[in-house]
Design a protein around this motif. Structure first.
Motif, PDB file in Angstrom:
ATOM      1  N   ILE A 166       0.851  -1.206   0.000  1.00  0.00           N
ATOM      2  CA  ILE A 166       0.000   0.000   0.000  1.00  0.00           C
ATOM      3  C   ILE A 166       0.882   1.250   0.000  1.00  0.00           C
ATOM      4  O   ILE A 166       0.655   2.190  -0.777  1.00  0.00           O
ATOM      5  CB  ILE A 166      -0.952   0.011   1.219  1.00  0.00           C
ATOM      6  CG1 ILE A 166      -1.864  -1.221   1.201  1.00  0.00           C
ATOM      7  CG2 ILE A 166      -1.787   1.297   1.252  1.00  0.00           C
ATOM      8  CD1 ILE A 166      -2.709  -1.410   2.450  1.00  0.00           C
ATOM      9  N   LEU A 167       1.929   1.234   0.841  1.00  0.00           N
ATOM     10  CA  LEU A 167       2.766   2.430   0.945  1.00  0.00           C
ATOM     11  C   LEU A 167       3.502   2.728  -0.363  1.00  0.00           C
ATOM     12  O   LEU A 167       3.636   3.893  -0.750  1.00  0.00           O
ATOM     13  CB  LEU A 167       3.759   2.298   2.104  1.00  0.00           C
ATOM     14  CG  LEU A 167       3.119   2.385   3.501  1.00  0.00           C
ATOM     15  CD1 LEU A 167       4.173   2.169   4.585  1.00  0.00           C
ATOM     16  CD2 LEU A 167       2.406   3.728   3.723  1.00  0.00           C
ATOM     17  N   VAL A 173       1.588   7.093  -6.528  1.00  0.00           N
ATOM     18  CA  VAL A 173       0.378   7.765  -7.043  1.00  0.00           C
ATOM     19  C   VAL A 173       0.142   9.128  -6.378  1.00  0.00           C
ATOM     20  O   VAL A 173      -0.443  10.018  -6.962  1.00  0.00           O
ATOM     21  CB  VAL A 173      -0.859   6.831  -6.845  1.00  0.00           C
ATOM     22  CG1 VAL A 173      -2.160   7.519  -7.233  1.00  0.00           C
ATOM     23  CG2 VAL A 173      -0.686   5.532  -7.611  1.00  0.00           C
ATOM     24  N   LYS A 174       0.588   9.263  -5.147  1.00  0.00           N
ATOM     25  CA  LYS A 174       0.357  10.481  -4.349  1.00  0.00           C
ATOM     26  C   LYS A 174      -1.132  10.850  -4.322  1.00  0.00           C
ATOM     27  O   LYS A 174      -1.537  11.945  -4.754  1.00  0.00           O
ATOM     28  CB  LYS A 174       1.192  11.643  -4.868  1.00  0.00           C
ATOM     29  CG  LYS A 174       2.669  11.276  -4.915  1.00  0.00           C
ATOM     30  CD  LYS A 174       3.573  12.451  -4.979  1.00  0.00           C
ATOM     31  CE  LYS A 174       5.047  12.103  -4.851  1.00  0.00           C
ATOM     32  NZ  LYS A 174       5.463  10.734  -5.116  1.00  0.00           N
ATOM     33  N   PRO A 192      -5.502  -6.542   7.535  1.00  0.00           N
ATOM     34  CA  PRO A 192      -5.446  -6.432   8.995  1.00  0.00           C
ATOM     35  C   PRO A 192      -5.487  -4.975   9.470  1.00  0.00           C
ATOM     36  O   PRO A 192      -4.942  -4.082   8.818  1.00  0.00           O
ATOM     37  CB  PRO A 192      -4.107  -7.085   9.354  1.00  0.00           C
ATOM     38  CG  PRO A 192      -3.762  -7.943   8.183  1.00  0.00           C
ATOM     39  CD  PRO A 192      -4.365  -7.280   6.978  1.00  0.00           C
ATOM     40  N   VAL A 193      -6.125  -4.761  10.618  1.00  0.00           N
ATOM     41  CA  VAL A 193      -6.202  -3.406  11.196  1.00  0.00           C
ATOM     42  C   VAL A 193      -4.787  -2.847  11.393  1.00  0.00           C
ATOM     43  O   VAL A 193      -4.534  -1.659  11.173  1.00  0.00           O
ATOM     44  CB  VAL A 193      -6.990  -3.442  12.535  1.00  0.00           C
ATOM     45  CG1 VAL A 193      -6.933  -2.093  13.237  1.00  0.00           C
ATOM     46  CG2 VAL A 193      -8.440  -3.846  12.283  1.00  0.00           C
ATOM     47  N   ALA A 194      -3.842  -3.731  11.778  1.00  0.00           N
ATOM     48  CA  ALA A 194      -2.466  -3.270  12.024  1.00  0.00           C
ATOM     49  C   ALA A 194      -1.860  -2.669  10.749  1.00  0.00           C
ATOM     50  O   ALA A 194      -1.096  -1.696  10.810  1.00  0.00           O
ATOM     51  CB  ALA A 194      -1.613  -4.435  12.516  1.00  0.00           C
ATOM     52  N   VAL A 195      -2.214  -3.232   9.578  1.00  0.00           N
ATOM     53  CA  VAL A 195      -1.704  -2.699   8.305  1.00  0.00           C
ATOM     54  C   VAL A 195      -2.278  -1.295   8.080  1.00  0.00           C
ATOM     55  O   VAL A 195      -1.564  -0.339   7.744  1.00  0.00           O
ATOM     56  CB  VAL A 195      -2.079  -3.657   7.136  1.00  0.00           C
ATOM     57  CG1 VAL A 195      -1.883  -2.989   5.795  1.00  0.00           C
ATOM     58  CG2 VAL A 195      -1.284  -4.953   7.237  1.00  0.00           C
ATOM     59  N   CYS A 200      -2.079   4.672   7.927  1.00  0.00           N
ATOM     60  CA  CYS A 200      -2.578   5.969   8.431  1.00  0.00           C
ATOM     61  C   CYS A 200      -1.437   6.778   9.056  1.00  0.00           C
ATOM     62  O   CYS A 200      -1.391   8.000   8.909  1.00  0.00           O
ATOM     63  CB  CYS A 200      -3.671   5.762   9.479  1.00  0.00           C
ATOM     64  SG  CYS A 200      -5.210   5.148   8.803  1.00  0.00           S
ATOM     65  N   ALA A 201      -0.527   6.065   9.721  1.00  0.00           N
ATOM     66  CA  ALA A 201       0.575   6.771  10.385  1.00  0.00           C
ATOM     67  C   ALA A 201       1.532   7.384   9.372  1.00  0.00           C
ATOM     68  O   ALA A 201       2.282   8.303   9.705  1.00  0.00           O
ATOM     69  CB  ALA A 201       1.322   5.796  11.299  1.00  0.00           C
ATOM     70  N   ARG A 202       1.525   6.865   8.136  1.00  0.00           N
ATOM     71  CA  ARG A 202       2.530   7.298   7.164  1.00  0.00           C
ATOM     72  C   ARG A 202       1.957   8.134   6.026  1.00  0.00           C
ATOM     73  O   ARG A 202       2.642   8.353   5.026  1.00  0.00           O
ATOM     74  CB  ARG A 202       3.227   6.063   6.575  1.00  0.00           C
ATOM     75  CG  ARG A 202       3.778   5.089   7.627  1.00  0.00           C
ATOM     76  CD  ARG A 202       5.216   5.421   7.990  1.00  0.00           C
ATOM     77  NE  ARG A 202       6.081   5.137   6.863  1.00  0.00           N
ATOM     78  CZ  ARG A 202       6.617   3.942   6.629  1.00  0.00           C
ATOM     79  NH1 ARG A 202       6.344   2.927   7.417  1.00  0.00           N
ATOM     80  NH2 ARG A 202       7.428   3.785   5.607  1.00  0.00           N
ATOM     81  N   THR A 203       0.709   8.578   6.127  1.00  0.00           N
ATOM     82  CA  THR A 203       0.158   9.386   5.025  1.00  0.00           C
ATOM     83  C   THR A 203      -0.662  10.555   5.572  1.00  0.00           C
ATOM     84  O   THR A 203      -1.217  10.464   6.674  1.00  0.00           O
ATOM     85  CB  THR A 203      -0.731   8.530   4.092  1.00  0.00           C
ATOM     86  OG1 THR A 203      -1.219   9.355   3.034  1.00  0.00           O
ATOM     87  CG2 THR A 203      -1.927   7.924   4.804  1.00  0.00           C
TER      88      THR A 203
END
Ligand SMILES: Cc1ncc(COP(=O)(O)O)c(C=O)c1O
Length: 387
Positions: A166-167, A173-174, A192-195, A200-203
């Motif tokens: 995803i990252l 694509v930004k 998974p929620v952890a993914v 979310c933490a990185r975008t």
């Protein structure tokens, strides 16, 4: 002598008769030319297992309460409904749990409309939505209708997604909006929620998680709603259409930060949710355990169906929802049609060669199995060497 020019006559406008006017005669937006209205076939056949509905109607007791609530609401249908749907949002907050407040809930006519509100508020010209295919076939239409660029990247070989997959797509694509569907339609696979937490933490983009089928998973409480206290740009979208057996009531909702809800309130049509929709949904929520009573049974039906399909040599995608994707057929349309000829409607959707069927009542599921057994001997199955 000055010659008098004849006054120019306005050119007559040739207009087709209203009854003979064709779509092509209309000044459509260019992106709508040749587009067809979305929708799975709605056919009057004995067994309908094509749109992932809960096959059980509301109980008689629930129906009676709905009828009473509608009769009461009818007395004031001359008035507009509460455009903030205050009471419904309070009921939804109670039902959802996780300590969410009614200010964090945004209900609309199905999660379809909630998604449209999200794109109206956060998408639009010059903005991009990123999602991962195969996925729900309505998403490109929401994007088209809101002038949002729709960009996809493929899911991995097991139809899942890892944090790094995803990252790296985000990096490339930004996007302004990232749409993650879990369980995904049509694969039934989860993220998974952890993914999603790491994403979310990185975008800085808006992250929308479509949890339309969450109640059918092995761990329904393992929801991205739990991440909301950490991320102000996260939106979790749910619906009463699937496990909750209220597809005809048209009630979906977003759970997000109050500021996000304010943004969605800005773009909604005034009085978007009718009084009748609001009261029917409130009755359903008041009977939540009863509305959800068949979820365990449907989950078991889906698991048994997976085993049965596998036993018959079919390729089955392991699902956490109320439907199963199976195949692969050289001509999936022929199989779809042969089942339909036997009164069983399923869905021709997803990666090539696959079909999707949803868990029905025991009678419906048996009818599907009987019809498929009849069809399988003549169905040409794809083996890897043929790809
Ligand atoms: C992944 C997904 N999201 C949303 C929806 C739409 O649900 P609703 O009836 O709430 O508009 C569907 C319907 O099939 C779906 O599969």
């Amino acid at each position: 002598m000055t010659q008098h020019r004849q006054a120019r006559q306005p050119r007559p406008v040739v207009k087709p008769e209203p009854n003979s006017i064709q779509l092509a005669d209309l000044p459509l937006r260019p992106e709508l030319v040749d587009a067809v209205p979305y929708g799975a076939p709605q056919l009057d056949v004995p067994v309908r297992l094509n749109v992932n509905e809960n096959p059980y109607p509301p109980s008689e007791a629930v129906r009676k309460d709905m009828a009473k609530a509608v009769a009461k609401a009818a007395k004031s249908l001359n008035r507009y409904p509460d455009r903030e749907a205050t009471a419904l949002r309070e009921d939804l907050a109670r039902y959802i749990g996780f300590g969410v407040s009614s200010g964090q809930i945004w209900p609309a006519n199905g999660s379809n409309e909630v998604m449209t509100h999200i794109l109206q508020a956060f998408g639009g010209p010059e903005r991009t939505l990123l999602t991962f295919t195969p996925t729900y076939s309505m998403y490109p239409e929401y994007a088209r209708n809101t002038h949002t660029a729709y960009v996809t990247r493929p899911r991995n070989a097991s139809w899942g997604l890892t944090t790094s997959e995803i990252l790296s797509a985000i990096e490339e694509v930004k996007p302004n909006i990232i749409l993650l569907t879990t369980p995904n339609n049509p694969t039934g696979t989860t993220i998974p929620v952890a993914v999603i937490d790491e994403v979310c933490a990185r975008t800085d983009a808006i992250v929308v998680v479509d949890e339309a089928y969450q109640e059918f998973t092995d761990a329904p409480e393992d929801s991205c709603i739990a991440l909301l206290p950490k991320y102000g740009r996260l939106i979790v979208v749910r619906t009463l259409s699937k496990a909750f057996a209220l597809a005809g009531g048209r009630l979906g909702y977003a759970v997000a930060a109050p500021a996000v809800v304010d943004a969605l309130r800005t773009v909604r049509l005034p009085y978007h949710l009718s009084e009748v929709s609001q009261v029917v949904a409130r009755v359903a929520l008041a009977h939540a355990p009863e509305m959800l009573a068949r979820v365990d049974e449907l989950r078991e039906t889906r698991a048994n169906l997976e085993d049965w399909l596998q036993m018959h040599g079919l390729d089955v995608v392991s699902s956490q929802s109320n439907f199963v994707l199976f195949g692969r057929f050289a001509d999936r349309h022929a199989v779809f049609q042969a089942l339909l000829d036997r009164g069983v409607l399923i869905r021709e959707v997803g990666p090539s060669g696959y079909l999707r069927v949803c868990a029905g009542t025991p009678r419906q599921t048996d009818a599907f199995r009987t019809a498929l057994l009849d069809v399988l001997p003549t169905a040409h199955r794809l083996v890897p060497e043929e790809e």
